[in-house]
Design an enzyme around this catalytic site. Sequence first.
Site, short mmCIF file in Angstrom:
data_model
loop_
_atom_site.label_atom_id
_atom_site.label_comp_id
_atom_site.label_asym_id
_atom_site.label_seq_id
_atom_site.Cartn_x
_atom_site.Cartn_y
_atom_site.Cartn_z
N GLY A 66 11.92 9.33 -3.88
CA GLY A 66 12.30 9.41 -5.28
C GLY A 66 11.05 9.20 -6.13
N GLY A 115 13.58 9.01 -0.23
CA GLY A 115 14.47 10.05 -0.71
C GLY A 115 14.28 11.40 -0.03
N GLU A 138 10.70 1.39 2.07
CA GLU A 138 11.26 0.68 0.90
C GLU A 138 11.07 -0.83 0.91
OE1 GLU A 138 12.81 3.05 2.59
OE2 GLU A 138 13.54 4.56 1.19
N ASP A 146 17.72 3.36 1.47
CA ASP A 146 18.98 3.82 0.88
C ASP A 146 19.20 5.29 1.22
OD1 ASP A 146 16.89 4.62 -0.78
OD2 ASP A 146 18.09 4.52 -2.60
C1 LIG Z 1 1.65 7.61 1.85
C2 LIG Z 1 1.80 8.53 0.62
C3 LIG Z 1 3.09 9.30 0.73
C4 LIG Z 1 0.63 9.54 0.60
O1 LIG Z 1 -0.59 8.83 0.37
P1 LIG Z 1 -1.90 9.64 -0.05
O2 LIG Z 1 -2.09 10.77 0.90
O3 LIG Z 1 -2.99 8.63 -0.20
O4 LIG Z 1 -1.57 10.31 -1.47
P2 LIG Z 1 -1.44 9.57 -2.88
O5 LIG Z 1 -0.85 8.22 -2.69
O6 LIG Z 1 -2.74 9.68 -3.61
O7 LIG Z 1 -0.33 10.47 -3.58
C5 LIG Z 1 -0.64 11.67 -4.31
C6 LIG Z 1 0.05 11.61 -5.64
O8 LIG Z 1 1.47 11.64 -5.43
C7 LIG Z 1 2.06 10.55 -6.12
N1 LIG Z 1 3.25 10.07 -5.40
C8 LIG Z 1 3.40 9.90 -4.08
N2 LIG Z 1 4.61 9.43 -3.78
C9 LIG Z 1 5.26 9.30 -4.95
C10 LIG Z 1 6.57 8.86 -5.30
N3 LIG Z 1 7.46 8.49 -4.38
N4 LIG Z 1 6.88 8.85 -6.62
C11 LIG Z 1 5.99 9.25 -7.56
N5 LIG Z 1 4.76 9.68 -7.29
C12 LIG Z 1 4.38 9.74 -5.99
C13 LIG Z 1 0.98 9.48 -6.12
O9 LIG Z 1 1.24 8.53 -7.14
C14 LIG Z 1 -0.25 10.31 -6.38
O10 LIG Z 1 -0.29 10.64 -7.77
P3 LIG Z 1 -1.67 10.52 -8.61
O11 LIG Z 1 -2.11 9.08 -8.46
O12 LIG Z 1 -1.26 10.90 -10.00
O13 LIG Z 1 -2.60 11.49 -7.95
C15 LIG Z 1 1.75 7.66 -0.65
O14 LIG Z 1 1.71 8.51 -1.78
C16 LIG Z 1 2.94 6.76 -0.79
O15 LIG Z 1 2.99 5.70 -0.16
N6 LIG Z 1 3.90 7.19 -1.64
C17 LIG Z 1 5.11 6.41 -1.89
C18 LIG Z 1 6.04 6.58 -0.72
C19 LIG Z 1 7.24 5.83 -1.03
O16 LIG Z 1 7.21 4.60 -1.17
N7 LIG Z 1 8.29 6.60 -1.16
C20 LIG Z 1 9.44 6.18 -1.81
C21 LIG Z 1 10.34 5.26 -1.09
S1 LIG Z 1 11.36 4.63 -2.36
C22 LIG Z 1 12.31 5.93 -2.93
O17 LIG Z 1 12.38 6.97 -2.34
C23 LIG Z 1 13.06 5.70 -4.15
C24 LIG Z 1 12.45 5.48 -5.27
C25 LIG Z 1 13.16 5.37 -6.49
C26 LIG Z 1 13.55 4.14 -6.97
C27 LIG Z 1 14.23 4.00 -8.15
C28 LIG Z 1 14.51 5.15 -8.93
O18 LIG Z 1 15.18 5.04 -10.14
C29 LIG Z 1 14.09 6.39 -8.47
C30 LIG Z 1 13.43 6.48 -7.27
#
Ligand SMILES: CC(C)(COP(=O)(O)OP(=O)(O)OC[C@H]1O[C@@H](n2cnc3c(N)ncnc32)[C@H](O)[C@@H]1OP(=O)(O)O)[C@@H](O)C(=O)NCCC(=O)NCCSC(=O)/C=C/c1ccc(O)cc1
Length: 373
Positions: A66, A115, A138, A146
């Site tokens: 999400g 999500g 999470e 969830d």
């Molecule tokens: C391991 C990842 C997937 C990849 O890492 P990376 O390769 O180093 O890439 P980045 O972390 O630099 O991610 C690229 C861009 O995507 C964005 N992004 C990457 N996942 C996300 C993301 N879930 N959201 C919103 N921007 C993101 C991230 O912030 C970043 O944006 P920016 O800093 O503007 O370049 C990393 O991004 C990460 O840990 N992401 C979060 C994963 C995560 O915890 N997922 C969600 C579980 S919780 C869930 O699903 C529910 C949440 C929710 C709760 C309440 C609500 O009301 C609505 C929703």
Amino acid sequence: MASHSQVLVEEKSSVRILTLNRPKQLNALSFQMISRLLQLFLAYEEDPSVKLVILKGQGRAFCAGGDVSAVVRDIGQGNWRLGAKFFADEYMLNYVMATYTKPQVSILNGIVMGGGAGVSVHGPFRIATQNTVFAMPETVLGLFPDVGASYFLSRLPGFFGEYVGLTGARLDGADMLACGLATHYLPSTRLTALEAELCRVDSSDPTVVSAILDAYTQNPHLKQQSAYHRQVLDVIDRCFSGRTVEEIIAALEREASDDWISTTIRALKKASPASLKISLRSIREGRLQGVGQCLSREYRMVCHVLKGDISKDFVEGCRAILIDKDKNPKWEPWRLEEMKDRMVEQYFKRVEEEEDLKLPARKNLPALAMAKL
Ligand SMILES: CC(C)(COP(=O)(O)OP(=O)(O)OC[C@H]1O[C@@H](n2cnc3c(N)ncnc32)[C@H](O)[C@@H]1OP(=O)(O)O)[C@@H](O)C(=O)NCCC(=O)NCCSC(=O)/C=C/c1ccc(O)cc1
């Protein structure tokens, strides 16, 4: 096809290909994407010319969950009910997908988290590749697995679901296939040919789709560090069958130390104690519940998480992981023993002045979907 939209739609005779299209945000699900997916899935169900739906992601992710940044904004403005509306629609989409009357193929060629699992794992066909990275992260965000995870994690072999859901451990495509989170595996270079063949499908008979996928699937080797090797699975079953989180950690600490044990204990100690306890109970309850009951219970839980009436760990987790990025959340309660049973119990009660989740009535369900109710 409007290339700017967050969900791209391609019509290929009887097949519809939906592409999650926010590649810069790793296709994190916005409110708009969830509403659009729900609208499309419901419309395709009514449309006799549509026989099969394919879901995939643009870029290096299928979907990273999400859109957490939107939630942080809502909570920051003191409006937890806006967040609750997001979850209500998301869980409704998960439910429609879990009970869908037409075959659905998800192509998981990249990151699948939170999500992202919710919009794929409930469907009948999930294709993993060498690029797939799956996790339910999470508990380190102060949330809990969830999107119906208490349904699908609790149905994984042994206590593997507790392991995946509590630690946020990452799985690759081979692990996903081995434990049943994926149904097929193929190298990503074969996806174009597979998609072309699927686009010729003119039937909603799942055995037709299955026969095509079976012809492409391969049996990948588990990596040496995979948690799905027999010896590790035995440890997982011994430890993660514990009645409480404290018992699980104590059991892990009694095992002969190795890299896997120390990584696993570290992951549990990093996570929110409140999240760990409600997640364990959620997965345990999920074993005996249908997918609709799981989603309804998770909705009550998430309302408490958003409202912050028992613990405010979700706001703190978002601060530490996403905003300040200090990776040093101050969980409250800080210790597992301080998270009492009666506090856990409260998460499972209806939030005052908040209605329960209303799931849509489903009709003409195939046997596979009936079995999930
Ligand atoms: C391991 C990842 C997937 C990849 O890492 P990376 O390769 O180093 O890439 P980045 O972390 O630099 O991610 C690229 C861009 O995507 C964005 N992004 C990457 N996942 C996300 C993301 N879930 N959201 C919103 N921007 C993101 C991230 O912030 C970043 O944006 P920016 O800093 O503007 O370049 C990393 O991004 C990460 O840990 N992401 C979060 C994963 C995560 O915890 N997922 C969600 C579980 S919780 C869930 O699903 C529910 C949440 C929710 C709760 C309440 C609500 O009301 C609505 C929703």
